[in-house]
Motif scaffolding. Sequence first.
Motif, mmCIF file in Angstrom:
data_model
loop_
_atom_site.group_PDB
_atom_site.id
_atom_site.type_symbol
_atom_site.label_atom_id
_atom_site.label_comp_id
_atom_site.label_asym_id
_atom_site.label_seq_id
_atom_site.Cartn_x
_atom_site.Cartn_y
_atom_site.Cartn_z
ATOM 1 N N LYS A 101 0.838 -1.196 0.000
ATOM 2 C CA LYS A 101 0.000 0.000 0.000
ATOM 3 C C LYS A 101 0.875 1.249 0.000
ATOM 4 C CE LYS A 101 -4.403 -1.536 1.821
ATOM 5 N NZ LYS A 101 -5.520 -1.259 2.740
ATOM 6 N N ALA A 102 0.340 2.305 -0.616
ATOM 7 C CA ALA A 102 1.095 3.545 -0.727
ATOM 8 C C ALA A 102 1.244 4.234 0.627
ATOM 9 C CB ALA A 102 0.397 4.480 -1.711
ATOM 10 N N TYR A 103 2.246 5.093 0.715
ATOM 11 C CA TYR A 103 2.479 5.827 1.963
ATOM 12 C C TYR A 103 1.285 6.703 2.331
ATOM 13 C CZ TYR A 103 3.399 9.856 -1.071
ATOM 14 O OH TYR A 103 3.283 10.874 -1.991
ATOM 15 N N THR A 104 0.435 7.026 1.374
ATOM 16 C CA THR A 104 -0.691 7.924 1.644
ATOM 17 C C THR A 104 -1.684 7.324 2.631
ATOM 18 O OG1 THR A 104 -1.840 7.068 -0.321
ATOM 19 C CG2 THR A 104 -0.500 9.048 -0.596
ATOM 20 N N TYR A 105 -1.702 6.004 2.789
ATOM 21 C CA TYR A 105 -2.589 5.388 3.777
ATOM 22 C C TYR A 105 -2.212 5.809 5.192
ATOM 23 C CZ TYR A 105 -4.854 2.412 0.318
ATOM 24 O OH TYR A 105 -5.590 1.961 -0.747
ATOM 25 N N GLY A 106 -0.992 6.300 5.362
ATOM 26 C CA GLY A 106 -0.563 6.779 6.673
ATOM 27 C C GLY A 106 -1.359 7.974 7.149
ATOM 28 N N SER A 107 -2.034 8.672 6.234
ATOM 29 C CA SER A 107 -2.829 9.829 6.644
ATOM 30 C C SER A 107 -4.032 9.425 7.482
ATOM 31 C CB SER A 107 -3.305 10.605 5.405
ATOM 32 O OG SER A 107 -4.208 9.828 4.629
ATOM 33 N N SER A 108 -4.414 8.141 7.415
ATOM 34 C CA SER A 108 -5.576 7.667 8.170
ATOM 35 C C SER A 108 -5.192 6.949 9.457
ATOM 36 C CB SER A 108 -6.417 6.717 7.294
ATOM 37 O OG SER A 108 -6.908 7.383 6.156
ATOM 38 N N VAL A 109 -3.913 6.862 9.754
ATOM 39 C CA VAL A 109 -3.453 6.190 10.971
ATOM 40 C C VAL A 109 -3.606 7.119 12.165
ATOM 41 C CG1 VAL A 109 -1.478 5.163 12.158
ATOM 42 C CG2 VAL A 109 -1.841 4.727 9.719
ATOM 43 N N ARG A 110 -4.183 6.614 13.250
ATOM 44 C CA ARG A 110 -4.349 7.396 14.462
ATOM 45 C C ARG A 110 -3.610 6.720 15.624
ATOM 46 N NH1 ARG A 110 -5.507 9.960 10.997
ATOM 47 N NH2 ARG A 110 -7.399 11.125 10.494
ATOM 48 N N ASN A 111 -2.923 7.525 16.425
ATOM 49 C CA ASN A 111 -2.202 7.015 17.611
ATOM 50 C C ASN A 111 -1.191 5.936 17.243
ATOM 51 O OD1 ASN A 111 -3.860 8.661 19.369
ATOM 52 N ND2 ASN A 111 -5.479 7.131 19.099
ATOM 53 N N ASN A 112 -0.664 6.016 16.018
ATOM 54 C CA ASN A 112 0.358 5.073 15.545
ATOM 55 C C ASN A 112 -0.126 3.625 15.556
ATOM 56 O OD1 ASN A 112 2.413 7.061 15.116
ATOM 57 N ND2 ASN A 112 2.693 7.144 17.339
ATOM 58 N N VAL A 113 -1.448 3.418 15.403
ATOM 59 C CA VAL A 113 -2.004 2.068 15.395
ATOM 60 C C VAL A 113 -2.642 1.809 14.038
ATOM 61 C CG1 VAL A 113 -3.675 0.493 16.441
ATOM 62 C CG2 VAL A 113 -2.423 2.117 17.880
ATOM 63 N N ASP A 114 -2.137 0.802 13.331
ATOM 64 C CA ASP A 114 -2.697 0.419 12.029
ATOM 65 C C ASP A 114 -3.906 -0.482 12.209
ATOM 66 O OD1 ASP A 114 -1.218 1.476 9.723
ATOM 67 O OD2 ASP A 114 0.513 0.471 10.626
ATOM 68 N N ASN A 115 -4.803 -0.440 11.232
ATOM 69 C CA ASN A 115 -5.843 -1.467 11.144
ATOM 70 C C ASN A 115 -5.701 -2.181 9.812
ATOM 71 O OD1 ASN A 115 -7.026 0.170 9.167
ATOM 72 N ND2 ASN A 115 -8.643 0.923 10.502
ATOM 73 N N VAL A 116 -6.623 -3.083 9.507
ATOM 74 C CA VAL A 116 -6.492 -3.887 8.294
ATOM 75 C C VAL A 116 -6.537 -3.014 7.051
ATOM 76 C CG1 VAL A 116 -8.972 -4.341 7.987
ATOM 77 C CG2 VAL A 116 -7.300 -6.053 7.233
ATOM 78 N N PHE A 117 -7.134 -1.840 7.140
ATOM 79 C CA PHE A 117 -7.220 -0.925 6.009
ATOM 80 C C PHE A 117 -5.925 -0.150 5.787
ATOM 81 C CE2 PHE A 117 -8.227 3.511 4.736
ATOM 82 C CZ PHE A 117 -8.550 3.266 3.406
ATOM 83 N N THR A 118 -5.300 0.322 6.875
ATOM 84 C CA THR A 118 -4.140 1.200 6.732
ATOM 85 C C THR A 118 -2.805 0.462 6.733
ATOM 86 O OG1 THR A 118 -3.982 1.544 9.136
ATOM 87 C CG2 THR A 118 -5.381 3.067 7.881
ATOM 88 N N ALA A 119 -2.774 -0.779 7.212
ATOM 89 C CA ALA A 119 -1.502 -1.495 7.391
ATOM 90 C C ALA A 119 -0.766 -1.674 6.069
ATOM 91 C CB ALA A 119 -1.751 -2.846 8.042
ATOM 92 N N ARG A 120 0.449 -1.178 5.982
ATOM 93 C CA ARG A 120 1.291 -1.361 4.788
ATOM 94 C C ARG A 120 2.152 -2.606 4.928
ATOM 95 N NH1 ARG A 120 4.866 3.467 3.617
ATOM 96 N NH2 ARG A 120 4.922 2.506 1.544
ATOM 97 N N ASP A 121 2.583 -2.890 6.148
ATOM 98 C CA ASP A 121 3.404 -4.077 6.396
ATOM 99 C C ASP A 121 2.547 -5.333 6.230
ATOM 100 O OD1 ASP A 121 4.336 -6.224 8.582
ATOM 101 O OD2 ASP A 121 6.090 -5.085 7.896
ATOM 102 N N LYS A 122 3.044 -6.289 5.456
ATOM 103 C CA LYS A 122 2.255 -7.490 5.151
ATOM 104 C C LYS A 122 1.978 -8.336 6.388
ATOM 105 C CE LYS A 122 3.815 -7.822 0.338
ATOM 106 N NZ LYS A 122 4.564 -6.539 0.356
#
Length: 491
Positions: A101-122
Amino acid sequence: MALAASLNSVSIFFVSLVASSVLLYASYLILLHPLRKYPGPLLAKVSDWFTGFHAFKKDLHLEIFQCHQKYGPVVRVAPDRLVFNTVEALQDIYQNGRVSKAYTYGSSVRNNVDNVFTARDKDIHRARRKMIAPALTERAAKSFEPSLMEHVATYLRQVLEASKNSEPLNMTEKARHLALDIVTELSFGSPLNVQTSDENRFVSKALAFGLYRGNIWHHVFYLSRLWAYSFLDLLFFESREKYSRLLDKLIRDRVARARGKSVWWEAHFLVVAGSDTTATATSATFFYLSRNRECYRKLAQEVRSSFASAAEIKSGPQLANCRYLRACIDESLRMSPPVPGALWRSQDPDDNQPLVIDGHVIPKGMLFGISSYAIHHNEAYFPDPFAYNPERWLEPRTPGKKSAYDAFAAFSIGPRSCAGKAMAYLESSLILAKTLWYFDFETAPSTLGEVGAAKGRERAGEFHLEDIFTTRHDGPYLVFRPRGELWKDLI
């Protein structure tokens, strides 16, 4: 006077310096940038604001489609972005283990916690997907079905009440409320009850604003790192906090031990994905059936001849054998996909080998994607793409027809595809089949839901979408009539 002249000279110097720098940078982007050979609008080659502006207008999916019409299957839509429109590129991008996933998904990350939508790491994505998977399995759907049926019954009773006075119903509103009640009970064991009460209906607007804001930041990423971020949070603080408290309560009621932020964000994702997809699929199918009466007739005949009673309309072989029903839903998803824009991807940061997409070597650091709306209206795969034709999904899968199935990306494809696809199909199928069992319907005899004359939205036979990453839409407005005495089942 001398001081004024000196200040004026300094001002002119700095203005000239800035203008020269901008001109030099623009010249680099147009003449020397690694993506310089790819066609596209001039503004797109020099600024992110081309896509950002259309994301703000909520018509980026239409603009990308028109760019493909003008420039071809590969278009440069931003200084560092290419959008493709071929099956080969669809496979190369979304089925590729070397792409993330592109770095732009990082704009939706809150409190440095990824979910299944924002996670770039496989690995993180795999863990997050595993967390939500139990709620979306076939077994879970089967056990949840009685609750789902109760929500559908509430919807049907409301349709019956409106039919008494031929009151037009906005099917977007009905489908959205029904889908929200279903997904919140599925996820938390407790529905929002938005079908019967307006107390929690603010959730739909709160979700839409968050998606809309995030979609703009996908295309003008640095805005998510500026003061605008805090300003917008303050502006919508009350509704955001109200939604957060509601979600926290649902989680605590469901699982007393679930206090982690990761659980919160997975729950948020389920509410968004589970409601928007079903609502769009359902309301779009109602729209196309009401405007294509022969398709309506065929589907009504299939439903009413496949079951002996409403009780038989449930998951299982009988419903699965309603092939025309599935074809109608697929054709609606093709023409009006729930996520109409591009899902941006980039080469995995740890991969240093050349990346080739549909024969094009992509420089590292560039972003690329496919607009589902654009590829779903590509005449090479879907002849007469703006005609609603469910039969195209029933024709034999000849080599020539295989490309149409390969180009269908309403739920994306590959390991990042929508985890709730099966549940969305089940909900939409049950809602449509139950409705056609109890009622006949037609378009409201008024101007409700008429389309405007805006570029790309002038086709009266198309269910038009606003692109906010997922979609917003309105209508169709329908009038219902009960079929004989069958309505007595609902009392």
